[in-house]
Design an enzyme around this catalytic site. Structure first.
Site, PDB file in Angstrom:
ATOM      1  CE  LYS A 235      -4.625   0.581   0.303  1.00 39.89           C
ATOM      2  NZ  LYS A 235      -5.589   0.022  -0.268  1.00 39.89           N
TER       3      LYS A 235
ATOM      4  CG  HIS B 144     -23.855   4.020  -7.130  1.00 37.32           C
ATOM      5  ND1 HIS B 144     -22.844   4.230  -7.065  1.00 37.32           N
ATOM      6  CD2 HIS B 144     -24.557   4.046  -8.496  1.00 37.32           C
ATOM      7  CE1 HIS B 144     -22.241   4.269  -8.574  1.00 37.32           C
ATOM      8  NE2 HIS B 144     -23.323   4.006  -9.279  1.00 37.32           N
TER       9      HIS B 144
END
Length: 358
Positions: free
Chosen positions: A88, A194
Site C-alpha cells: 500500500k 450505489h
C-alpha cells in the site's frame, strides 16, 4: 518505554503490526510529494495495493495507516486467490490542495524505483485519471482508464463481490442465498454503495440507506422511490427488523458503541478495516451476529486491477469475483469447525496460503 520504542522502527521490528518486508519513504520537494510505500509481503508475488491520498494529522498517523493497510492487502490478495502479496502507499496531504501532475509523476518515479516489487492502484483520494498520470513514469500501475490500457472504475466488481458475500451469508444463516424480502441497510452509497443497492433491489431486498453526502442519497431515492433513507448511521444500525448491515464508507464501523445496539443479524459491507480493534469480532459472535470478513467480500476491485496486468477481460474478472460466494461459505465452515469467529478463520486461511507461498 522510551519515545523510540513508540516509533516506526519499534512497530516494524517488534510489534504484531509489523513484519513488513520493506517500507520506503518518498519525497520530492519541488512538487511537495511526501509519501510512504509499505510492502508487507511478496511471498505470493509482487505486492499489490492502492495509493491513498489523505491529509493525515501527523506523519506518524500516515505510517501507521500504511502499515495496517498493506498488511490487510496481503490477506485480501491471498483470500482472493491472487498471485500477489500485500502493499500500500499513502501520499500525505490534502488532494484538493496539493495534488498536481508534477506530484503524481514524482510518485510514479518512486514506485518505479522498486522495480515491480510493488504494483499501485486507486484508493481514497486517487482516481483513474491520477493513475493515468502515474503510469507515465511507472509501468507497475493499475486502475488506469480503458483509453490507456486499463480497466477503469473497479467499484462495479467490488459491489458485485460484496453482494456475493451477502448471498453466502444468507445461505449460511437462513439456508437460502436469495435476499428477497430481507431488509438491508447500506451505510455509504458512493462509488461502491450505489452499485450494491442496484444488486439488492434486483434480488428483491428491502433497502435502507444513509450517507453523509445528501446528493448521494437523493440520487438513489429519486431513481428508486422504494428505497428508504435515514438520517445517519446511528439511526441505520438501530433500524427495527434489519437483517443485514452493509458498512460501505469509513473503517472502524464496528466498535464498542455500535455493536451493542446493532439490530442486524449479518454484517457484510465494502468498507475496509471494519473492526475497530481486536476483540470486536468476538463481541459480534457473542451477540450471534454473523460477520463476513471485509477483506474477503470486498476483493472484487483488487481482482479487477490484478487482471489488468494480464490484459483486462471483464467476464474473466466477474467469474473470479463470483467465487467470493464460495470463499465466504468456506470461511463460515472453518469458523464453525474451529470454534472461532469468521474473522479469525479468514486470517488462518490467508496465513496458511502466505506461508505455503514462501
Amino acid at each position: 518505554m522510551t519515545e523510540a520504542d513508540n516509533g516506526v522502527l519499534h512497530t516494524l521490528f517488534h510489534s504484531d503490526q509489523g513484519g513488513h518486508e520493506q517500507v520506503v519513504l518518498c519525497q520530492d520537494r519541488a512538487s511537495g510529494l511526501k509519501a510512504v510505500i509499505a510492502i508487507h509481503s511478496t511471498a505470493l508475488g509482487p505486492a499489490l495495493g492502492g495509493t491513498r491520498f489523505y491529509p493525515y494529522a501527523t506523519e506518524e498517523e500516515a505510517v501507521a495507516d500504511v502499515l495496517n493497510l498493506s498488511r490487510g492487502m496481503s490477506y485480501k490478495n491471498a483470500m482472493a486467490g491472487l498471485d500477489h502479496g500485500g502493499g500500500k502507499a499513502v501520499i500525505i496531504g490534502d488532494p484538493d490542495r496539493i495534488k498536481s501532475e508534477e506530484l503524481l509523476l514524482a510518485f510514479g518515479r518512486c514506485v518505479a524505483s522498486l522495480g515491480g516489487r510493488y504494483v499501485t492502484a486507486c484508493d481514497v483520494g486517487t482516481y483513474v485519471s491520477d493513475m493515468d498520470v502515474v503510469a507515465r513514469e511507472c509501468r507497475w500501475t493499475t486502475g488506469r482508464s480503458p483509453e490507456n490500457g486499463g480497466a477503469g472504475d473497479s467499484s462495479v466488481l467490488t459491489a458485485f463481490g460484496v453482494y456475493q458475500g451477502m448471498r453466502a451469508s444468507a445461505e449460511h444463516l437462513w439456508g437460502d442465498p436469495s435476499l428477497r424480502g430481507r431488509k438491508v441497510g447500506v451505510a455509504g452509497v458512493g462509488k461502491v454503495g450505489h452499485h450494491l443497492v442496484e444488486h439488492l433491489l434486483e434480488d428483491g431486498a428491502e433497502v435502507v440507506i444513509t450517507d453523509v453526502r445528501e446528493e448521494s442519497v437523493t440520487r438513489i431515492v429519486h431513481k428508486h422511490p422504494s428505497v428508504t433513507a435515514v438520517a445517519d448511521t446511528e439511526a441505520l444500525i438501530r433500524t427495527e427488523g434489519l437483517d443485514i448491515y452493509a458498512p460501505c464508507a469509513l473503517g472502524g464501523a464496528l466498535n464498542d458503541d455500535t455493536v451493542p445496539v446493532l439490530t442486524a443479524k449479518v454484517v457484510c459491507g465494502a468498507a475496509n478495516n471494519q473492526l475497530a480493534h481486536p476483540g470486536v469480532e468476538k463481541d459480534l459472535a457473542d451477540r450471534s451476529i454473523l460477520y463476513a470478513p471485509d477483506y474477503v467480500v470486498n476483493a472484487g476491485g483488487v481482482i479487477q486491477v490484478a487482471d489488468e496486468l494480464h490484459g483486462f477481460d471483464f467476464d474473466r474478472c466477474k467469474a473470479k469475483a463470483s467465487k467470493i460466494f464460495d470463499t465466504t461459505l468456506s470461511i463460515f465452515a472453518r469458523a464453525k469447525e474451529d470454534g472461532i469467529p469468521p474473522a479469525a478463520a479468514a486470517d488462518r486461511i490467508a496465513e496458511q496460503r502466505i506461508s505455503e507461498g514462501r
